[in-house]
Design an enzyme around this catalytic site. Sequence first.
Site, PDB file in Angstrom:
ATOM      1  N   LYS A  13       0.817  -1.212   0.000  1.00  0.00           N
ATOM      2  CA  LYS A  13       0.000   0.000   0.000  1.00  0.00           C
ATOM      3  C   LYS A  13       0.858   1.273   0.000  1.00  0.00           C
ATOM      4  O   LYS A  13       0.542   2.238  -0.703  1.00  0.00           O
ATOM      5  CB  LYS A  13      -0.898  -0.042   1.238  1.00  0.00           C
ATOM      6  CG  LYS A  13      -1.771   1.152   1.450  1.00  0.00           C
ATOM      7  CD  LYS A  13      -2.608   0.942   2.691  1.00  0.00           C
ATOM      8  CE  LYS A  13      -1.709   0.680   3.904  1.00  0.00           C
ATOM      9  NZ  LYS A  13      -2.153   1.336   5.128  1.00  0.00           N
ATOM     10  N   ARG A  88      -9.793   3.444  11.002  1.00  0.00           N
ATOM     11  CA  ARG A  88      -9.563   2.030  11.274  1.00  0.00           C
ATOM     12  C   ARG A  88     -10.811   1.320  11.779  1.00  0.00           C
ATOM     13  O   ARG A  88     -10.811   0.110  11.979  1.00  0.00           O
ATOM     14  CB  ARG A  88      -8.444   1.855  12.308  1.00  0.00           C
ATOM     15  CG  ARG A  88      -7.076   2.169  11.758  1.00  0.00           C
ATOM     16  CD  ARG A  88      -6.020   1.872  12.800  1.00  0.00           C
ATOM     17  NE  ARG A  88      -4.747   2.473  12.465  1.00  0.00           N
ATOM     18  CZ  ARG A  88      -3.812   1.877  11.736  1.00  0.00           C
ATOM     19  NH1 ARG A  88      -4.011   0.671  11.271  1.00  0.00           N
ATOM     20  NH2 ARG A  88      -2.682   2.484  11.488  1.00  0.00           N
ATOM     21  N   ARG A 127      11.952 -11.399   5.752  1.00  0.00           N
ATOM     22  CA  ARG A 127      12.847 -10.236   5.808  1.00  0.00           C
ATOM     23  C   ARG A 127      14.040 -10.477   6.721  1.00  0.00           C
ATOM     24  O   ARG A 127      13.897 -10.959   7.835  1.00  0.00           O
ATOM     25  CB  ARG A 127      12.102  -9.029   6.375  1.00  0.00           C
ATOM     26  CG  ARG A 127      11.300  -8.254   5.389  1.00  0.00           C
ATOM     27  CD  ARG A 127      10.778  -7.027   6.102  1.00  0.00           C
ATOM     28  NE  ARG A 127       9.572  -6.526   5.461  1.00  0.00           N
ATOM     29  CZ  ARG A 127       8.636  -5.817   6.096  1.00  0.00           C
ATOM     30  NH1 ARG A 127       8.757  -5.563   7.392  1.00  0.00           N
ATOM     31  NH2 ARG A 127       7.595  -5.379   5.467  1.00  0.00           N
ATOM     32  N   ARG A 162      14.063  -8.976  12.434  1.00  0.00           N
ATOM     33  CA  ARG A 162      13.459  -8.115  13.459  1.00  0.00           C
ATOM     34  C   ARG A 162      12.464  -8.923  14.265  1.00  0.00           C
ATOM     35  O   ARG A 162      11.752  -9.762  13.721  1.00  0.00           O
ATOM     36  CB  ARG A 162      12.721  -6.947  12.798  1.00  0.00           C
ATOM     37  CG  ARG A 162      13.604  -5.796  12.409  1.00  0.00           C
ATOM     38  CD  ARG A 162      12.830  -4.731  11.687  1.00  0.00           C
ATOM     39  NE  ARG A 162      11.394  -4.745  11.998  1.00  0.00           N
ATOM     40  CZ  ARG A 162      10.527  -3.848  11.577  1.00  0.00           C
ATOM     41  NH1 ARG A 162      10.928  -2.857  10.813  1.00  0.00           N
ATOM     42  NH2 ARG A 162       9.254  -3.914  11.881  1.00  0.00           N
ATOM     43  N   ARG A 173      -0.762  -9.723  13.656  1.00  0.00           N
ATOM     44  CA  ARG A 173      -1.062  -8.398  13.087  1.00  0.00           C
ATOM     45  C   ARG A 173      -2.110  -8.503  11.990  1.00  0.00           C
ATOM     46  O   ARG A 173      -2.997  -7.660  11.876  1.00  0.00           O
ATOM     47  CB  ARG A 173       0.225  -7.772  12.530  1.00  0.00           C
ATOM     48  CG  ARG A 173       0.979  -6.962  13.574  1.00  0.00           C
ATOM     49  CD  ARG A 173       2.456  -6.883  13.286  1.00  0.00           C
ATOM     50  NE  ARG A 173       2.794  -6.158  12.073  1.00  0.00           N
ATOM     51  CZ  ARG A 173       3.990  -6.200  11.495  1.00  0.00           C
ATOM     52  NH1 ARG A 173       4.952  -6.929  12.019  1.00  0.00           N
ATOM     53  NH2 ARG A 173       4.229  -5.514  10.407  1.00  0.00           N
TER      54      ARG A 173
END
Length: 224
Positions: A13, A88, A127, A162, A173
């Site tokens: 996005k 949201r 990642r 991370r 999430r």
Amino acid sequence: MRIVLMGAPGSGKGTQAQRLSEHFGIPQVSTGDLLRVAVERGTQYGRAARAAMDAGALVADEIVLGIIRERLAESDAARGFILDGFPRNLSQAEALAKMLASIGQPLDAVVLFEVDPAEIVRRISGRRTCQRCGRVFNIYSNPPGSPPHCPVCADHPPLTQRSDDTEATVQRRLQVYEQQTRPLAEHYAAQGQLKTIDANAPVETVTARLMEALGEPAHRPRAG
Ligand SMILES: [Zn+2]
């Protein structure tokens, strides 16, 4: 063009928002960034936001709306804006609609980026970062060795993940995002404002789909 963008973390996005911003010459208004700036500058809303954060509370919707309203009053937003990170939930959507109506800038469209959750988990949990140079790699698309190490830095330091990029964290999430977003998407669909984009595609393709959904025929891919 006045647009709200909705999409899960990792949906691409942000990249698309940047492209839209350049194409239409309108600012990307990210509420996260706005809040940070307002707090740094110590504006009236920024001080209220900081007080809430210091107390460990959520920043009230009226404060966020106030910061958005101030931002939209700046000259670069006269021709439109791309709002990212707000609303949201339903009550925020209603408050936003009311505020935008009061300044005569109602939304033209709400764009929802749809992505395959498994693909997002793959993208994010793959990642790896080099602690030395800060470059980000992905073990799925760009395997930099075994065990993964930085191919750029001379001594090839190992890449690290991370703590909030682990598969479990990403799943959580996404779950939160789903719960928040579904009623919001239904709300905007009922208002005839929702454009849903299949974002399981390369960046260029997603941009083309986005432009088409927003009625920009110049970017429509050629048929056949
Ligand atoms: Zn490196």
